[in-house]
Design an enzyme around this catalytic site. Structure first.
Site, PDB file in Angstrom:
ATOM      1  CG  ASP A  86      -5.751  18.256   0.336  1.00  0.00           C
ATOM      2  OD1 ASP A  86      -4.609  18.260   0.188  1.00  0.00           O
ATOM      3  OD2 ASP A  86      -6.707  18.620  -0.595  1.00  0.00           O
TER       4      ASP A  86
ATOM      5  CG  HIS B  34       3.294  -0.439  14.141  1.00  0.00           C
ATOM      6  ND1 HIS B  34       4.415   0.576  14.765  1.00  0.00           N
ATOM      7  CD2 HIS B  34       3.367  -1.529  14.950  1.00  0.00           C
ATOM      8  CE1 HIS B  34       4.903   0.054  15.505  1.00  0.00           C
ATOM      9  NE2 HIS B  34       4.538  -1.094  15.818  1.00  0.00           N
TER      10      HIS B  34
ATOM     11  CG  ASP C 198      -1.817   1.300   1.306  1.00  0.00           C
ATOM     12  OD1 ASP C 198      -2.555   1.670   0.312  1.00  0.00           O
ATOM     13  OD2 ASP C 198      -1.619   1.894   2.533  1.00  0.00           O
TER      14      ASP C 198
END
Lengths: 124, 702
Positions: B552, B645, B506
């Site tokens: 953002d 985490h 990811d």
């Protein structure tokens, strides 16, 4: 021949009722009051169903259940565990070790007999 | 000191011998001159010589008396003032030629004495204040029924109160500067210290949870709490232990447990007997008299027994106070890491698998229990490699020890659990630890020749409720060149899906538009081997995107400009990730997005292994569902990852989702990677088409 049931429980008062009701329902019934006797009775003549109390003396119900499931010759034998241990974890332990049903005391004798009838099919 | 005095002693002597030597030389000089000049010159020369010699001797004597001697005396006196007696008077030789030196020394002495007096006063005040504070502290400590001990990191006792001495076996064996450990069990204290240090590192300053600790040679069980003492710079330099005897508390708790058992289990059997007999009687009105009497007697006996039990229950309930066992939130990763540390040196190889989670329990007793079970398993069946798997089912966390081989028979497990545990926990058995956790343990087959020993535990709600980070809603990416291009070959094509190795990864990015210059700010990944998520085999790197990180995006990933300023660029960590993922199928949720960033930065590295997109796989398997975001799928499958985490959190969740989706694939007959990729490819085309159509429809409507 009618289906056979082994009742393994060390409480004579519940054995009295169960034996009577199951005989009345047309089953052949044998009774034992500890784990070793239960395994000996099963070895002698494998029943179609074992009504197994968890807290019987000697090998407890869990051990007897695990032993039955570990023996391929006894595959297909139904096991209903009866217990005064009402916890969810104990129920899970019973089912994990191979019981088909886990019934907590007190229970309805009529429902129990019905359940056994359904499990054993029209033979009973 | 003696050296200094010897030197001053030589000054007078030295000056004296200098002058004597010089006078002899002078006299000898004049005598030689007289002899050389003849008799006629002797008298005037002798007179002149004698006069000069006399003058010289007079000067020498004066120098000796007025300078050298006073200096010697002064040195002696100053030495006494400096070293022995500050009030010592200077005994100056009269008519000395030392000028105002004595006054200067006096002034200096006055200042010295003043400073000394001031110092002594300050010291006395500080001592008073210290003593006062100590009295306060002693009064407070004395008042406490809790034992308090302060130790340095070498476990030497720096401070303790009477209650501590009483609880730990009397003052004679207990003392300042002595080691804590003969009196208090070492292991629980070290474990609590280690855990507290870990908590401190992760920013938890509050005192740790209560833990159990044996004392006085195992006769006593204490409930203790440990806090770290920090020095002025904030570094740990000691710890405070507070503890109470658990005896009473434990007795009360045991009583409560007995009561609960009586109330639930104890009543079941007699009620069952009663009910069975009663039902038999009522359903069989034609029962022969002899049998009827037997059943009636059962009804009567059991009713009596029940009444008595109920009385005992009510009595016990009234006597019972409050209190509960000492349980705390434990993160499964911490527990397994501690377990691995405990087993260093043992011929055991542990692999943490599954989804990390928060559970509720007593850390040390669980550790000691797990260690006992692992050692017994190893000794009995010879297995060396164990998985320690964590999984969740509703509010229960399963801790499984998994090995290749047969399950353990129940009686054998029972016998292990009935032994007293080692490790400073008093007389507790494994069974007692399980009971305390409201748990039980059993062993059962785990499929494909494996067996497990399972311990169910309560999940820690507080840990689960901790704030979850937001997850950005990324637009779905479709890039069929990227996704369907690597056709699985070799072992990727042949082996069943569950036997493949996967790397689920990811990326966090500065934004959602790689084409407009957005860059990765972190990469995280976990491995799946043989259908197990390897919890601790993770890859986590924060990278420098080489451009400012927009506000953002920070609220999604929490990574700021400051955090990346010393980090390498993405391209530099990719070789390490390449090695991490070398033999594995790549998996990501909405994979085209992550793969785009990955390939762009890859340079000469090739990521040409097959890629699985869990979003498209979910869309294929559950075509009637509208939402295939990570959160929506996780909610449908009842999965959640509660891990501190956050970097690997999404990867872990995606990994768990993949495993569940692969189960579903198997049910539908998708067993090889080629089939799976073809299926997701189709799903992707359908979705892209559908989205395009929707956009088109929305565009024409506006």
């Amino acid at each position: 021949m009618s289906a056979s049931i082994l009742v393994a429980d060390d409480e004579p008062n519940i054995v009295l009722s169960l034996e009577f009701l199951l005989r009345q329902a047309g089953f052949r019934v044998r009774t034992v009051s500890d784990g070793e006797a239960a395994l000996a009775a099963i070895a002698q003549e494998p029943p179609d169903l074992v009504l197994l109390d968890v807290m019987i003396p000697g090998r407890d119900g869990y051990a007897v259940c695990q032993e039955i499931r570990g023996n391929p010759a006894w595959r297909g034998m139904h096991i209903i565990m009866l217990t005064a241990k009402g916890g969810e974890i104990q129920r899970e332990k019973g089912l994990s070790l191979g019981a088909d049903e886990y019934v907590t005391k007190p229970f309805s004798t009529r429902e129990l007999v019905e359940r056994i009838r359904r499990m054993l099919g029209p033979r009973g | 000191m003696n050296v200094a005095r010897a030197q001053t002693g030589t000054l007078t002597g030295f000056v004296r011998s200098l002058f004597i030597g010089f006078a002899i030389l002078l006299a000898a000089g004049f005598a030689a001159l007289g002899l050389a000049l003849g008799e006629s010159a002797v008298t005037p020369i002798a007179i002149a010589g004698g006069a000069l010699l006399a003058l010289f001797l007079a000067i020498a004597w004066l120098l000796l008396q007025r300078v050298a001697r006073p200096l010697d005396r002064l040195a002696l006196d100053v030495g006494i003032i400096a070293r022995e007696n500050p009030d010592h008077r200077l005994r100056l030789v009269p008519r000395h030629w030392l000028g105002r030196i004595a006054e200067s020394i006096e002034a200096m002495r006055a200042r010295l004495t003043g400073a000394e007096a001031h110092g002594a006063q300050v010291l006395a005040e500080a001592q008073n204040q210290g003593a006062e504070q100590k009295r306060w502290l002693e009064a407070i400590l004395l008042d406490l029924t809790e034992g308090i001990v302060v130790c340095n990191l070498q476990h030497q006792v720096l401070l303790y109160n009477q209650a501590a001495a009483d609880l730990l076996g009397g003052t004679q064996s207990f003392g300042l500067g002595r080691s804590l450990f003969p009196l208090l069990a070492r292991e629980p204290v070290l474990h609590a210290l280690e855990r507290q240090m870990q908590r401190l590192e992760s920013g938890w300053a509050e005192p740790g949870p209560r833990f159990m600790c044996g004392a006085a040679g195992g006769e006593r069980l204490l409930g203790a709490r440990l806090g770290i003492v920090l020095d002025a710079k904030g570094a740990p330099n000691g710890y405070v232990l507070s503890f109470t005897e658990l005896g009473e508390e434990a007795t009360a708790l045991a009583k409560r447990d007995d009561l609960l058992e009586l109330a639930t289990q104890g009543l079941r059997a007699p009620i069952a007997n009663l009910r069975a007999a009663a039902e038999t009687l009522s359903q069989n009105p034609d029962l022969p008299d002899a049998q009827r009497v037997t059943f009636q007697k059962v009804v009567l006996d059991e009713s009596m027994a029940l009444s008595n039990q109920l009385e005992a229950l009510a009595r016990g309930y009234r006597e019972l106070g409050g209190g509960h066992w000492m349980m705390a939130e434990i993160h499964s990763n911490d527990l397994i890491a501690s377990l691995i540390r405990r087993l260093v040196g043992a011929p055991l190889q542990l692999t943490a698998t599954g989804l990390p989670d928060w559970l509720y329990g007593d850390s040390l007793s669980l550790l000691v229990l797990l260690e006992l079970l692992l050692r017994q398993l190893h000794a009995t069946i010879g297995a060396e490699a164990f998985d320690v798997a964590v999984s969740r089912s509703e509010n229960r966390i399963y801790l499984d020890l998994i090995w290749r081989g047969e399950p353990i028979p129940a009686p054998q497990l029972e016998s292990w659990l009935n032994r007293p545990l080692i490790g400073g926990l008093g007389p507790l058995t494994g069974q007692a630890v399980l009971r305390r956790h409201g748990s039980d343990a059993w062993s059962q087959p785990a499929g494909s020749g494996m067996a497990r020993l399972r311990i169910p535990l309560a999940s820690a709600q507080a840990g689960a409720l901790r704030e979850r980070p937001l997850r950005p809603q990324r637009p779905e990416f479709y890039d069929f060149d990227l996704l369907s291009h690597p056709v699985p070959t070799g072992r990727f094509a042949e082996r069943p899906l569950k036997q493949l190795t996967y790397v689920v990864f990811d990326l966090e990015t500065t934004g959602l538009r790689p084409a407009d210059g957005d860059e990765a700010v972190s990469i995280a990944g976990v491995r799946i081997v043989n259908g197990r998520i390897l919890t601790t085999e993770t890859f986590e790197r924060v990278v420098n995107p080489g451009r400012p990180i927009p506000e953002d995006s920070i609220r999604f990933h929490g990574i700021t400009d400051e955090m990346v300023s010393d980090k390498p660029p993405f391209a530099m960590v990719l070789p390490a990730f390449h090695r991490f993922a070398a033999d594995a199928v790549l998996v990501a949720h909405n994979a085209a997005f992550d793969i785009t960033f990955l390939k762009r930065a890859a340079g000469a590295l090739s990521f040409d292994q097959p890629v699985v997109d869990t979003l498209l796989l979910s869309a294929h398997l559950y075509p009637t569902e509208a939402d295939h975001s990570l959160d929506a799928i996780a909610a449908r499958l009842g999965l959640d990852v509660v891990d501190r985490h956050s970097a690997v959190r999404d990867s872990l969740l995606t990994a768990a989702i993949l495993l569940r989706l692969l189960d579903r694939c198997e049910e539908l007959g998708i067993t090889r990677l080629g089939q799976l990729i073809a299926a997701t490819d189709m799903a992707g085309r359908l979705r892209a088409h559908q989205h395009g159509f929707e956009r088109h429809a929305a565009g024409s409507a506006s």
